[in-house]
Design a protein around this motif. Sequence first.
Motif, mmCIF file in Angstrom:
data_model
loop_
_atom_site.group_PDB
_atom_site.id
_atom_site.type_symbol
_atom_site.label_atom_id
_atom_site.label_comp_id
_atom_site.label_asym_id
_atom_site.label_seq_id
_atom_site.Cartn_x
_atom_site.Cartn_y
_atom_site.Cartn_z
ATOM 1 N N MET A 53 -45.532 -90.352 -67.019
ATOM 2 C CA MET A 53 -46.184 -91.193 -68.024
ATOM 3 C C MET A 53 -46.123 -92.646 -67.564
ATOM 4 O O MET A 53 -45.093 -93.106 -67.060
ATOM 5 C CB MET A 53 -45.486 -91.066 -69.381
ATOM 6 C CG MET A 53 -45.436 -89.661 -69.961
ATOM 7 S SD MET A 53 -47.048 -88.987 -70.403
ATOM 8 C CE MET A 53 -47.533 -90.091 -71.730
ATOM 9 N N VAL A 83 -45.720 -94.259 -75.646
ATOM 10 C CA VAL A 83 -46.970 -93.838 -76.290
ATOM 11 C C VAL A 83 -46.753 -92.605 -77.166
ATOM 12 O O VAL A 83 -47.646 -92.226 -77.931
ATOM 13 C CB VAL A 83 -48.074 -93.541 -75.250
ATOM 14 C CG1 VAL A 83 -48.443 -94.803 -74.501
ATOM 15 C CG2 VAL A 83 -47.647 -92.436 -74.296
ATOM 16 N N PHE A 84 -45.578 -91.986 -77.081
ATOM 17 C CA PHE A 84 -45.298 -90.794 -77.889
ATOM 18 C C PHE A 84 -44.922 -91.183 -79.318
ATOM 19 O O PHE A 84 -43.863 -90.817 -79.833
ATOM 20 C CB PHE A 84 -44.172 -89.970 -77.262
ATOM 21 C CG PHE A 84 -44.561 -89.268 -75.996
ATOM 22 C CD1 PHE A 84 -45.664 -88.432 -75.956
ATOM 23 C CD2 PHE A 84 -43.824 -89.441 -74.834
ATOM 24 C CE1 PHE A 84 -46.029 -87.775 -74.790
ATOM 25 C CE2 PHE A 84 -44.170 -88.788 -73.666
ATOM 26 C CZ PHE A 84 -45.282 -87.959 -73.641
ATOM 27 N N LYS A 85 -45.800 -91.909 -79.951
ATOM 28 C CA LYS A 85 -45.541 -92.373 -81.316
ATOM 29 C C LYS A 85 -45.478 -91.192 -82.276
ATOM 30 O O LYS A 85 -46.304 -90.284 -82.227
ATOM 31 C CB LYS A 85 -46.649 -93.342 -81.742
ATOM 32 C CG LYS A 85 -46.509 -93.864 -83.158
ATOM 33 C CD LYS A 85 -47.660 -94.798 -83.500
ATOM 34 C CE LYS A 85 -47.564 -95.267 -84.947
ATOM 35 N NZ LYS A 85 -48.689 -96.165 -85.309
ATOM 36 N N SER A 91 -48.841 -83.781 -81.697
ATOM 37 C CA SER A 91 -49.221 -85.132 -81.295
ATOM 38 C C SER A 91 -48.648 -85.477 -79.924
ATOM 39 O O SER A 91 -49.338 -86.049 -79.069
ATOM 40 C CB SER A 91 -48.726 -86.139 -82.340
ATOM 41 O OG SER A 91 -48.916 -87.468 -81.902
ATOM 42 N N VAL A 92 -47.387 -85.112 -79.695
ATOM 43 C CA VAL A 92 -46.745 -85.379 -78.402
ATOM 44 C C VAL A 92 -47.452 -84.610 -77.290
ATOM 45 O O VAL A 92 -47.735 -85.151 -76.212
ATOM 46 C CB VAL A 92 -45.252 -84.995 -78.459
ATOM 47 C CG1 VAL A 92 -44.626 -85.036 -77.066
ATOM 48 C CG2 VAL A 92 -44.503 -85.932 -79.399
ATOM 49 N N LYS A 104 -50.543 -83.469 -77.202
ATOM 50 C CA LYS A 104 -51.877 -84.021 -76.966
ATOM 51 C C LYS A 104 -51.805 -85.308 -76.152
ATOM 52 O O LYS A 104 -52.616 -85.532 -75.241
ATOM 53 C CB LYS A 104 -52.571 -84.285 -78.307
ATOM 54 C CG LYS A 104 -54.000 -84.781 -78.173
ATOM 55 C CD LYS A 104 -54.661 -84.913 -79.538
ATOM 56 C CE LYS A 104 -56.109 -85.365 -79.405
ATOM 57 N NZ LYS A 104 -56.771 -85.464 -80.740
ATOM 58 N N THR A 105 -50.830 -86.155 -76.452
ATOM 59 C CA THR A 105 -50.671 -87.413 -75.724
ATOM 60 C C THR A 105 -50.307 -87.165 -74.267
ATOM 61 O O THR A 105 -50.837 -87.817 -73.357
ATOM 62 C CB THR A 105 -49.580 -88.275 -76.390
ATOM 63 O OG1 THR A 105 -49.953 -88.544 -77.747
ATOM 64 C CG2 THR A 105 -49.400 -89.587 -75.654
ATOM 65 N N ALA A 106 -49.411 -86.212 -74.032
ATOM 66 C CA ALA A 106 -48.993 -85.908 -72.660
ATOM 67 C C ALA A 106 -50.152 -85.357 -71.839
ATOM 68 O O ALA A 106 -50.338 -85.722 -70.669
ATOM 69 C CB ALA A 106 -47.835 -84.912 -72.680
ATOM 70 N N SER A 134 -53.417 -85.785 -72.373
ATOM 71 C CA SER A 134 -54.487 -86.771 -72.191
ATOM 72 C C SER A 134 -54.109 -87.878 -71.211
ATOM 73 O O SER A 134 -54.972 -88.638 -70.772
ATOM 74 C CB SER A 134 -54.864 -87.394 -73.540
ATOM 75 O OG SER A 134 -53.764 -88.093 -74.103
ATOM 76 N N GLU A 135 -52.835 -87.959 -70.841
ATOM 77 C CA GLU A 135 -52.384 -88.999 -69.915
ATOM 78 C C GLU A 135 -53.022 -88.849 -68.539
ATOM 79 O O GLU A 135 -53.451 -89.834 -67.933
ATOM 80 C CB GLU A 135 -50.858 -88.952 -69.799
ATOM 81 C CG GLU A 135 -50.263 -89.886 -68.760
ATOM 82 C CD GLU A 135 -50.180 -91.327 -69.237
ATOM 83 O OE1 GLU A 135 -49.800 -92.196 -68.431
ATOM 84 O OE2 GLU A 135 -50.487 -91.581 -70.424
#
Length: 333
Positions: A67, A72-74, A266-267, A269-271, A273-274
């Motif tokens: 990452m 960004v893992f809000k 959410s975590v 999806k964020t990982a 999309s990185e």
Amino acid sequence: MTLEIKTSNLQPIRQTYAYIERRFGAKPATRYQEVSFDIQASTNFHYRPLWKPDKTLNDKTHTALQMQDWYVFKDPRQFYYGAYVQHRARLQDTAESHYAFFEKRQLVNNLSDEVKQKIIQCLLPFRYVEQTANLHMMSGSAYGYGTVITQACIFAAMDRLGMAQYISRIGLILDGNTGESLQQAKHAWLNDETWQPLRKLCEQSLTEQDWFKLYILQNLLIDSMLQELVFGQLDEWLVENGGRDIAILTEFMKDCLTDLAKWSDSVLKTAISESEDNKTLIQSWITELLPQVKQAFSAWAQTALTDSGIDSGLNKISERSKKAGNILLDLAA
């Protein structure tokens, strides 16, 4: 003599802390932002971990995931310690009232011996699965990077400990606090063929060093199976066989799993999309772990459920995966 009252507006010199201002700008910050972002130490460590001298105390390389910014893992729930404790206190108050009602009305007397044995043999051993889940999330808290993810992991770890304890309390209600049902559940966990694939999965997972791989195993794969099979299909079997009152004792687990899924989706999806590398890595982990999870829950389902299929659990995994980034799963693996 006249008295004139004037008001003055005082402008604060600073809107927030400097480290928050560097990330979010010169504007008032939320409490979640103040206590979550850029808190973790990243320089000037006094020593390396004696148990892993090749790492620093806070090290990004405890996982193969990459990452650019780990903050960004809000957490969409915006849980920090105070908010988490208040939210879970309300859940626990509700759960305690359910357990008190069950015991006060002596609803255990409405359960047949068949239903009691089903609960002991097919539900109570999941307290060991939840204890394993606690350790999985503790790994994320200990070896993860960035306070937004590590604090959420320790909150999840405490949720899993709470679920293990509430499952144990169901057993104590069944046997009048003698502990006999828990001994039977332990014997089933250690010896019954039904549980050995799941026990193997739990024990082998505790040797995994990559904390984010464990995160995928627990929050996406195992939890989807728990939601659909244990607190879904098994719950339906209990309703159909005179054990509907048990549902008020498992409501806490259902609520926690639903809440944890909001965060973990959410975590994930964020990982994904990185970067494409992350997407490929996570896909490879799912491809490796999914057959093990399928085997583990298939063995349990053959004993616990009238319809021993686990398709609903697999569909849940597929649905959540696609929502996170259209990962195509080979469910027949």
